[in-house]
Design a protein around this motif. Structure first.
Motif, short mmCIF file in Angstrom:
data_model
loop_
_atom_site.label_atom_id
_atom_site.label_comp_id
_atom_site.label_asym_id
_atom_site.label_seq_id
_atom_site.Cartn_x
_atom_site.Cartn_y
_atom_site.Cartn_z
N GLY A 114 20.03 -57.68 -30.89
CA GLY A 114 21.35 -58.31 -30.93
C GLY A 114 22.28 -57.45 -31.76
N GLY A 115 23.20 -58.09 -32.45
CA GLY A 115 24.14 -57.34 -33.27
C GLY A 115 24.76 -58.22 -34.31
N LEU A 116 25.96 -57.84 -34.75
CA LEU A 116 26.64 -58.62 -35.77
C LEU A 116 27.12 -59.96 -35.23
CD1 LEU A 116 27.62 -58.55 -38.73
CD2 LEU A 116 29.76 -57.55 -37.91
N LEU B 118 25.64 -61.71 -32.48
CA LEU B 118 24.57 -62.58 -32.01
C LEU B 118 23.23 -62.09 -32.53
CD1 LEU B 118 25.57 -63.09 -28.26
CD2 LEU B 118 25.67 -64.81 -30.06
N ASP B 119 22.36 -63.06 -32.81
CA ASP B 119 20.98 -62.77 -33.20
C ASP B 119 20.08 -63.41 -32.16
OD1 ASP B 119 18.55 -62.36 -34.33
OD2 ASP B 119 18.88 -63.61 -36.10
N TRP B 120 19.48 -62.59 -31.30
CA TRP B 120 18.68 -63.12 -30.20
C TRP B 120 17.30 -63.55 -30.65
CZ3 TRP B 120 21.19 -64.57 -26.15
CH2 TRP B 120 22.36 -63.91 -25.77
N ARG B 121 16.93 -63.26 -31.87
CA ARG B 121 15.59 -63.65 -32.35
C ARG B 121 15.58 -65.04 -32.99
NH1 ARG B 121 13.26 -58.15 -35.26
NH2 ARG B 121 13.34 -56.79 -33.42
N ALA B 122 16.73 -65.63 -33.18
CA ALA B 122 16.81 -66.93 -33.86
C ALA B 122 17.28 -67.99 -32.86
CB ALA B 122 17.78 -66.85 -35.04
N GLY B 123 16.46 -69.02 -32.71
CA GLY B 123 16.87 -70.16 -31.91
C GLY B 123 17.30 -69.82 -30.50
N TRP B 124 16.59 -68.93 -29.83
CA TRP B 124 16.91 -68.52 -28.46
C TRP B 124 18.29 -67.88 -28.37
CZ3 TRP B 124 13.65 -69.83 -24.09
CH2 TRP B 124 12.48 -70.50 -24.47
N GLY B 125 18.75 -67.35 -29.46
CA GLY B 125 20.05 -66.69 -29.49
C GLY B 125 21.09 -67.54 -30.19
#
Length: 246
Positions: A82-84, A86-93
């Motif tokens: 992901g990036g600044l 979005l975080d795709w590793r947390a809560g399905w994104g």
């Protein structure tokens, strides 16, 4: 006919500490060292991580701060999923930018990238101790500025005592973003002194900006405290007020 020229000694700027700057630096350094020694000694005596099997990584520290710093590590090392935004590793994104602005905007947060990825919890602990030390050092520096006593070491003791207050060691230990406010309060009080003396406008603005950017949640409370400090100084200190406060 010769005219003897006498150069008058340069007048000190208003508010310049009477004690040498070296003594102020020594007091700040001693305050920081005392704070670090006290925090580490207390955790070692209680056998708390990283000095024992007991962990503080519960509630906010385990579920927010350590994972957020781990994602920041991934961002800084170019390994993030992901990036600044979005975080795709947390809560399905999930969105990450609001979390960054709330929890990770401290100028000290990027230091976690210096540690191995597997040791993020150690890095967060080191940041917690570092913030405590900086709060002690900043307070000692402020007290040295206000003091007229010849002894340089007592502001160090008071600065360490401030940084080791009950709120710091019980609440800030598992919620390290709040410790940014512990640092901000003495720094903003120093800004209040500059404002009272009409000096250093650019460093004052930069200091306020850094304190608010580091953590706005605690910065507004530190600002209120610094405003009360300024009112007390205006009511008790002699001399004319600068035009900006007149």
């Amino acid at each position: 006919m010769r005219t003897a020229l006498r150069i008058a000694p340069r007048a000190e700027a208003p508010g310049t500490p009477a004690a040498p700057r070296r003594a102020t630096a020594a007091a700040s350094a001693l305050a920081g060292l005392l704070a670090v020694a006290a925090v580490c000694a207390g955790d070692a005596a209680a056998r708390i991580f990283p000095f024992g099997p007991r962990h503080r990584s519960v509630n906010d520290l385990a579920n927010q701060f350590v994972p957020f710093h781990a994602h920041l590590w991934d961002l800084l090392r170019g390994r993030a999923d992901g990036g600044l935004l979005l975080d795709w590793r947390a809560g399905w994104g999930t969105s990450f930018l609001p979390d960054y602005g709330t929890y990770l905007s401290s100028p000290l947060a990027p230091l976690v990238a210096l540690a191995p990825r597997a040791d993020i919890e150690y890095a967060v602990y080191a940041l917690t101790v570092l913030k405590t030390a900086l709060a002690a050092a900043a307070t000692a520096c402020l007290l040295r500025r206000l003091s007229t006593a010849p002894a340089w070491w007592w502001p160090a003791l008071l600065g360490a005592g401030y940084a080791l207050c009950g709120w710091s060691v019980t609440e800030g230990a598992y919620n390290p973003m709040w410790l940014d406010g512990l640092i901000a309060f003495p720094l903003l009080c120093l800004v209040a002194e500059w404002a009272r003396e009409g000096r250093r406008p650019l460093p004052a603005v930069l200091t306020v900006a850094v304190c608010w950017a580091a953590n706005f949640y605690t910065a507004y409370m530190a600002t209120l405290g610094a405003a009360l400090f300024l009112l007390a100084r205006l009511a008790t200190a002699g001399g004319p007020r600068p035009r900006v406060l007149a």
